[in-house]
Design a protein around this motif. Structure first.
Motif, short mmCIF file in Angstrom:
data_model
loop_
_atom_site.label_atom_id
_atom_site.label_comp_id
_atom_site.label_asym_id
_atom_site.label_seq_id
_atom_site.Cartn_x
_atom_site.Cartn_y
_atom_site.Cartn_z
N PHE A 186 -1.98 9.24 6.82
CA PHE A 186 -0.83 8.87 5.99
C PHE A 186 -0.39 10.05 5.13
O PHE A 186 -1.22 10.86 4.74
CB PHE A 186 -1.19 7.73 5.04
N ILE A 187 0.91 10.04 4.81
CA ILE A 187 1.40 10.93 3.76
C ILE A 187 1.28 10.16 2.45
O ILE A 187 1.59 8.95 2.41
CB ILE A 187 2.86 11.34 4.04
N PHE A 188 0.83 10.82 1.41
CA PHE A 188 0.69 10.17 0.10
C PHE A 188 2.00 9.49 -0.30
O PHE A 188 3.08 10.06 -0.18
CB PHE A 188 0.31 11.22 -0.95
N SER A 189 1.87 8.27 -0.80
CA SER A 189 3.03 7.51 -1.25
C SER A 189 2.79 7.11 -2.71
O SER A 189 1.74 6.58 -3.04
CB SER A 189 3.19 6.28 -0.35
N ASP A 229 -9.76 6.94 7.53
CA ASP A 229 -8.40 7.01 6.98
C ASP A 229 -8.28 8.34 6.25
O ASP A 229 -9.22 8.75 5.55
CB ASP A 229 -8.16 5.93 5.92
N ILE A 230 -7.12 8.97 6.37
CA ILE A 230 -6.89 10.26 5.69
C ILE A 230 -5.49 10.28 5.08
O ILE A 230 -4.52 9.84 5.70
CB ILE A 230 -7.04 11.44 6.68
N ILE A 231 -5.41 10.77 3.85
CA ILE A 231 -4.12 10.95 3.19
C ILE A 231 -3.83 12.44 3.10
O ILE A 231 -4.70 13.21 2.65
CB ILE A 231 -4.15 10.35 1.76
N ARG A 291 2.68 5.05 -5.90
CA ARG A 291 2.72 3.63 -6.23
C ARG A 291 2.83 3.49 -7.75
O ARG A 291 1.89 3.90 -8.47
CB ARG A 291 1.47 2.89 -5.72
N GLN A 328 -10.42 10.04 3.33
CA GLN A 328 -9.19 10.37 2.56
C GLN A 328 -8.89 11.85 2.49
O GLN A 328 -7.73 12.26 2.62
CB GLN A 328 -9.22 9.77 1.15
N ILE A 382 0.81 -1.22 0.00
CA ILE A 382 0.00 0.00 0.00
C ILE A 382 0.85 1.28 0.00
O ILE A 382 0.48 2.25 -0.64
CB ILE A 382 -1.03 -0.03 1.16
N ARG A 383 1.98 1.25 0.71
CA ARG A 383 2.87 2.42 0.71
C ARG A 383 4.32 1.95 0.59
O ARG A 383 4.63 0.81 0.91
CB ARG A 383 2.69 3.22 2.01
N PRO A 414 -13.38 5.34 5.60
CA PRO A 414 -12.29 6.18 5.10
C PRO A 414 -12.81 7.36 4.28
O PRO A 414 -13.62 7.18 3.38
CB PRO A 414 -11.48 5.23 4.21
N TYR A 426 -4.70 6.82 -6.25
CA TYR A 426 -3.45 6.61 -5.50
C TYR A 426 -3.21 5.14 -5.16
O TYR A 426 -2.14 4.78 -4.71
CB TYR A 426 -3.49 7.40 -4.17
N CYS A 427 -4.22 4.29 -5.38
CA CYS A 427 -4.22 2.98 -4.70
C CYS A 427 -3.83 1.82 -5.61
O CYS A 427 -4.31 1.67 -6.73
CB CYS A 427 -5.61 2.74 -4.11
N1 5AD Z 1 -0.41 6.57 -0.18
C1 5AD Z 1 -0.80 6.82 1.09
N2 5AD Z 1 -1.83 6.19 1.67
C2 5AD Z 1 -2.49 5.27 0.94
N3 5AD Z 1 -3.56 4.50 1.23
C3 5AD Z 1 -3.84 3.74 0.16
N4 5AD Z 1 -2.98 4.00 -0.84
C4 5AD Z 1 -2.13 4.97 -0.38
C5 5AD Z 1 -1.05 5.66 -0.93
N5 5AD Z 1 -0.64 5.44 -2.19
C6 5AD Z 1 -4.27 4.57 2.51
C7 5AD Z 1 -5.72 4.98 2.34
C8 5AD Z 1 -6.46 3.69 2.58
C9 5AD Z 1 -5.56 3.01 3.58
C10 5AD Z 1 -5.76 1.54 3.70
O1 5AD Z 1 -4.26 3.30 3.11
O2 5AD Z 1 -6.03 5.93 3.32
O3 5AD Z 1 -7.76 3.89 3.08
#
Ligand code: 5AD
Ligand code: SF4
Length: 478
Positions: free
Chosen positions: A373-376, A342-344, A378, A304, A88-89, A302, A202-203
């Protein structure tokens, strides 16, 4: 030089395709040749990531135990070590690369040791290529769609003394009658669907887990009934997007809400489900919280982001206003429902104003907790190509500011339970003290209280006497 072509490698482009056909249902059968292969041998599974992976590890443990293997926690005595990974990250993946390096010397001690990598990372092209190039200590690589073939892979690796790399990228099917060795005797995971068709930009999950496919309700009801008869107290229904349950079967008329109503009749005291998507959460499911005694008053939903422009770029199919409207309906149905999310932060193009919208939403909903989370980036997802225009420092500052507000929510939520009597399903003893029991309340709050170990696995009334940010302290009621 390795002959790369003989391996069956993943393909992210193929993994993106979705067809309209219903998923095929297969039935697992144990291979006779594999049944005695593990006698006198031990296995260790290291699980990373979400509850979906936990459930998959229980299946792999079930297969290995059917082969005669016995579980061990000691890697020095293991004959098979499997890393069930999360993609996921990026930092989740970095841990695994480090772990593969750390485990390498074990192969020298025990040349017969089989080291395997499975789960979501195995579904990525770049991961498999890197293993082929640099990690010759890895003997088995298989993905999320074919873990039911574990016995075949072990047979092949033992007898041919060759590494096995087999990862499918098709949409996936459903395999029933899988053996399971459950890690907990009174709380169980039950998959109700697999895959995800949401494609949030993002996922990586829709690529690693395939298309949305629901198990037949009869199979789920039977599994929950069997668990109830075995004395289980709680089931968590699992799927990447459980609110889409049933959409791919019977014209989509039978949804998660209907399933909850039927499962409520089984008699199991507690039912939870995860993960939910706000856009698919229907009124039937909201009503189930109110009408079904066993459906616990906690929902992880979630969000986001609180910014409409960011939500659009994330492909979330809802606005801040729509999310708040769903929350409102939930609170009308169950006024004391515990909500987590969940929040990015730091999604490409997220401005400070966008971020303030997120803070505002968090305050309005008054979440009892959140994973932040900080955006990662993928590789292979659309957002990986979006221009990442936010300085690292700024992303960290936003995360910190968000966590401050989230933690205030945690503390406020804990205070709500002061002096109340809550029902706790006792998980075990607290890590710090053997005389202190720990478990979760109906609202999913961690509760510690003094009591006898004989209460483990039971639901106990506990009066809350002290509240802390992350947990509650109480006394068992007579
Ligand atoms: N970067 C950061 N957070 C992410 N999530 C999913 N993909 C990413 C990403 N690329 C987080 C989302 C999701 C949780 C399981 O992980 O918030 O709900
Ligand atoms: Fe990923 Fe979105 Fe599917 Fe959740 S709903 S698994 S965040 S694509």
């Amino acid at each position: 030089m390795v002959d790369i072509d003989k391996y069956f490698k993943p393909d992210l482009k193929k993994a993106r395709k979705r067809s309209q056909t219903e998923a095929e249902i297969l039935s697992f059968e144990m291979d006779d040749r594999a049944k005695k292969l593990g006698i006198g041998k031990k296995y260790k599974i290291q699980t990373y990531g979400c509850q979906g992976n936990e459930a998959d590890s229980e299946t792999m443990a079930g297969i290995l135990e059917n082969m005669g293997y016995v579980a061990t926690q000691d890697e020095l005595e293991a004959d098979v070590i499997l890393l069930n990974t999360c993609a996921i990250r990026e930092n989740a993946e970095n841990r695994i690369w480090g772990e593969l390096g750390r485990l390498k010397p074990l192969k020298r001690r025990n040349p017969d040791l089989l080291l395997g990598l499975c789960g979501c990372m195995a579904q990525e092209e770049k991961v498999v290529n890197r293993i082929l190039e640099k990690y010759d200590q890895v003997d088995l690589v298989f993905g999320t769609h074919n873990l039911h073939k574990l016995q075949e892979y072990i047979l092949f690796a033992y007898f041919n003394k060759e590494r096995v790399i087999e990862v499918y990228s098709e949409e996936g099917n459903i395999v029933e009658n899988l053996p399971k060795s459950r890690f907990n005797g009174y709380k169980a995971f039950v998959n109700i669907m697999f895959g995800c068709d949401e494609f949030c930009t993002y996922c990586i999950v829709p690529y690693t887990r395939g298309k949305e496919r629901s198990r037949a309700k009869e199979d789920i009801i039977k599994e929950v009934t069997d668990l109830y008869n075995e004395g289980y107290q709680e089931v968590t229904l699992l799927g990447q997007n459980v609110n889409a349950y049933g959409k791919d079967r019977n014209n989509g008329e039978y949804t998660l809400g209907d399933l909850l109503v039927e499962l409520d009749k089984v008699g199991i005291p507690r039912i939870r489900f995860t993960t939910s998507h706000p856009h698919d959460l229907d009124q039937k499911t909201i009503d189930a919280f109110k009408n079904c005694k066993s459906v616990m008053p906690h929902l992880h939903l979630p969000v986001q982001s609180g910014s409409n422009s960011v939500l659009k770029k994330m492909n979330r199919h809802y606005t801040k206003e729509m999310y708040l409207e769903v929350i409102n309906r939930l609170k009308i149905a169950v006024p004391d429902i515990a909500l987590t999310t969940d929040i990015i932060v730091g999604f490409p193009t997220e401005s400070n104003e966008d971020f303030l919208e997120t803070l505002d939403l968090v305050k309005q909903v008054d979440f009892e907790g959140a994973y932040t989370f900080i955006f990662s980036k993928r590789a292979g997802t659309p957002a990986a190509k979006f221009e990442d225009n936010i300085p690292e420092e700024e992303k960290k500052n936003r995360l910190q500011a968000l966590n401050k507000v989230v933690n205030e929510g945690y503390a406020r939520a804990s205070k709500k339970y002061a002096d109340k009597v809550v029902k706790v399903l006792v998980d075990g003893t607290s890590k710090a003290d053997d005389n202190t029991l720990a478990g979760y309340s109906e609202h999913n709050k961690l509760v510690n209280f003094k009591g006898d170990k004989s209460l483990i696995g039971k639901i106990v009334d506990v009066k809350i006497t002290e509240t802390r940010t992350w947990f509650l302290i109480g006394e068992a009621c007579e």
